[in-house]
Design an enzyme around this catalytic site. Structure first.
Site, short mmCIF file in Angstrom:
data_model
loop_
_atom_site.label_atom_id
_atom_site.label_comp_id
_atom_site.label_asym_id
_atom_site.label_seq_id
_atom_site.Cartn_x
_atom_site.Cartn_y
_atom_site.Cartn_z
N GLU A 164 -13.95 -16.28 -41.94
CA GLU A 164 -13.67 -17.72 -41.77
C GLU A 164 -14.97 -18.51 -41.69
O GLU A 164 -15.07 -19.63 -42.18
CB GLU A 164 -12.79 -17.94 -40.52
CG GLU A 164 -11.35 -17.52 -40.79
CD GLU A 164 -10.57 -17.06 -39.57
OE1 GLU A 164 -11.01 -17.33 -38.42
OE2 GLU A 164 -9.53 -16.41 -39.76
N HIS A 173 -17.95 -13.50 -39.75
CA HIS A 173 -16.49 -13.48 -39.93
C HIS A 173 -16.16 -14.24 -41.22
O HIS A 173 -16.80 -15.23 -41.55
CB HIS A 173 -15.80 -14.13 -38.72
CG HIS A 173 -14.32 -13.93 -38.74
ND1 HIS A 173 -13.48 -14.68 -39.52
CD2 HIS A 173 -13.53 -13.02 -38.10
CE1 HIS A 173 -12.24 -14.25 -39.35
NE2 HIS A 173 -12.24 -13.25 -38.50
N LYS A 195 -10.27 -16.65 -31.61
CA LYS A 195 -10.52 -17.80 -32.50
C LYS A 195 -10.42 -19.11 -31.72
O LYS A 195 -10.77 -19.16 -30.56
CB LYS A 195 -9.56 -17.76 -33.70
CG LYS A 195 -9.56 -16.40 -34.40
CD LYS A 195 -8.91 -16.45 -35.74
CE LYS A 195 -8.87 -15.03 -36.32
NZ LYS A 195 -8.35 -14.98 -37.67
N GLY A 201 -4.69 -12.62 -41.01
CA GLY A 201 -3.71 -13.64 -40.65
C GLY A 201 -2.58 -13.77 -41.66
O GLY A 201 -1.80 -14.73 -41.62
N SER A 226 -4.49 -8.23 -39.80
CA SER A 226 -3.07 -8.07 -39.48
C SER A 226 -2.76 -6.73 -38.81
O SER A 226 -1.73 -6.11 -39.08
CB SER A 226 -2.20 -8.28 -40.72
OG SER A 226 -2.37 -9.60 -41.21
N ASN A 284 -10.28 -11.20 -31.06
CA ASN A 284 -10.89 -12.45 -31.54
C ASN A 284 -9.85 -13.55 -31.36
O ASN A 284 -8.92 -13.67 -32.15
CB ASN A 284 -11.27 -12.29 -33.02
CG ASN A 284 -11.83 -13.58 -33.60
OD1 ASN A 284 -12.12 -14.53 -32.87
ND2 ASN A 284 -11.99 -13.62 -34.91
N GLU A 324 -13.00 -6.21 -42.85
CA GLU A 324 -11.86 -7.12 -42.79
C GLU A 324 -11.57 -7.67 -44.19
O GLU A 324 -12.18 -8.67 -44.59
CB GLU A 324 -12.15 -8.28 -41.84
CG GLU A 324 -12.43 -7.84 -40.42
CD GLU A 324 -12.05 -8.94 -39.43
OE1 GLU A 324 -11.22 -8.63 -38.56
OE2 GLU A 324 -12.53 -10.06 -39.54
C1 PEP Z 1 -9.56 -11.62 -37.69
O1 PEP Z 1 -9.54 -12.82 -37.91
O2 PEP Z 1 -10.62 -11.07 -37.37
C2 PEP Z 1 -8.30 -10.90 -37.80
C3 PEP Z 1 -8.35 -9.61 -37.96
O3 PEP Z 1 -7.16 -11.65 -37.72
P1 PEP Z 1 -5.64 -11.09 -37.78
O4 PEP Z 1 -5.56 -9.89 -36.89
O5 PEP Z 1 -4.81 -12.23 -37.28
O6 PEP Z 1 -5.37 -10.76 -39.20
#
Ligand code: PEP
Length: 252
Positions: A99, A97, A13, A175, A214, A11, A169
């Site tokens: 976000e 997601h 983003k 992040g 992460s 992803n 998630e």
């Molecule tokens: C995400 O935003 O789907 C995600 C898993 O981000 P990160 O790997 O940066 O935590």
């Protein structure tokens, strides 16, 4: 038990430029080996979908989108329809997601509508679910995940999950550099599978449940080794070709 093919999805983003996306994709495509086990998906920003799609011809990497409208077509300024994504050979679409839920006020009902639209269009949803830190600390993780899942099951039916993927998630791990332990993630993955199994055991057994939050080259292996973790949705680490390729290799 079904042999589920692992899946690793990038992803990206709202990151990169045309030049950097070309470089990143080139690095990933050069490093992907034909024997790479997982299904590999890249989800670029919309504006670069055409560019990425043209470069994925005759490769084993699939295209995904980061979002989609719940509407089929019409006066929805700034939105992109599922049918448009199909024109560019998109296979997967991320829906819900955290976000989008937090920053763009997407409710469980909207996410369920988007999921249903993706399924109706013949695309495959990657449905994101996850709890916030406050919710985890209040011991509400299962309640939150159940609510997010049930909204989609009610709207699209359990059959809607036949070709879908779920990404667990935890919001507190996205992040932040703070990853769920393999045991914490496995517990929620097993809960998700069980929730689906109440409606259809075969669909639940075949469903791929990704972990996201992460994931890095050095923690991917222990996460992906858990019984109900079938790969990952990768944010930050997918912006570096070598790191992303290491994560793909960890998914066996
Ligand atoms: C995400 O935003 O789907 C995600 C898993 O981000 P990160 O790997 O940066 O935590």
């Amino acid at each position: 038990m079904t042999n589920r093919q692992p899946l690793v999805a990038a992803n990206w983003k709202m990151n990169g430029s045309l030049a950097s996306i070309r470089l990143l994709l080139d690095g990933i495509l050069k490093g992907i080996q034909s024997e790479t086990k997982p299904e590999v998906v890249v989800c670029p920003p919309y504006i670069y979908i055409d560019e990425v799609a043209r470069n994925l011809d005759n490769t084993q990497v699939l295209l995904g989108a980061q979002n989609v409208s719940q509407h089929e077509a019409g006066a929805y300024t700034g939105e992109i329809a599922a049918g448009m994504l199909k024109d560019y050979k998109c296979v997967y679409v991320i829906v819900g997601h955290s976000e989008r839920r937090a920053l763009y006020c997407e409710t469980d009902a909207m996410v369920a509508d988007k999921f249903a639209r993706v399924v109706e269009s013949g695309l495959k949803p990657i449905l994101c679910v996850g709890e916030t830190l406050n919710e985890r600390e209040a011991d509400e993780t299962e309640e939150v995940i159940a609510r997010q899942l049930d909204a989609v099951i009610e709207r699209a039916g359990v059959q809607g999950f036949a070709n879908a993927v779920i990404a667990y998630e935890p919001v507190w791990a996205i992040g932040t550099g703070r990853t769920a332990t393999p045991e914490q993630a496995q517990e929620v993955h097993a809960f998700i599978r069980l929730r689906l199994a109440r409606h259809d055991e075969a669909i639940a057994d075949g469903l791929r449940i990704l972990y996201g939050g992460s994931v890095k080259a050095d923690n991917a292996n222990e996460l992906f080794n858990m019984a109900d973790i079938d790969g990952g949705l990768i944010g930050g680490a997918s912006l570096n070709a070598d790191d992303f390729l290491s994560i793909c290799r960890a998914a066996i």
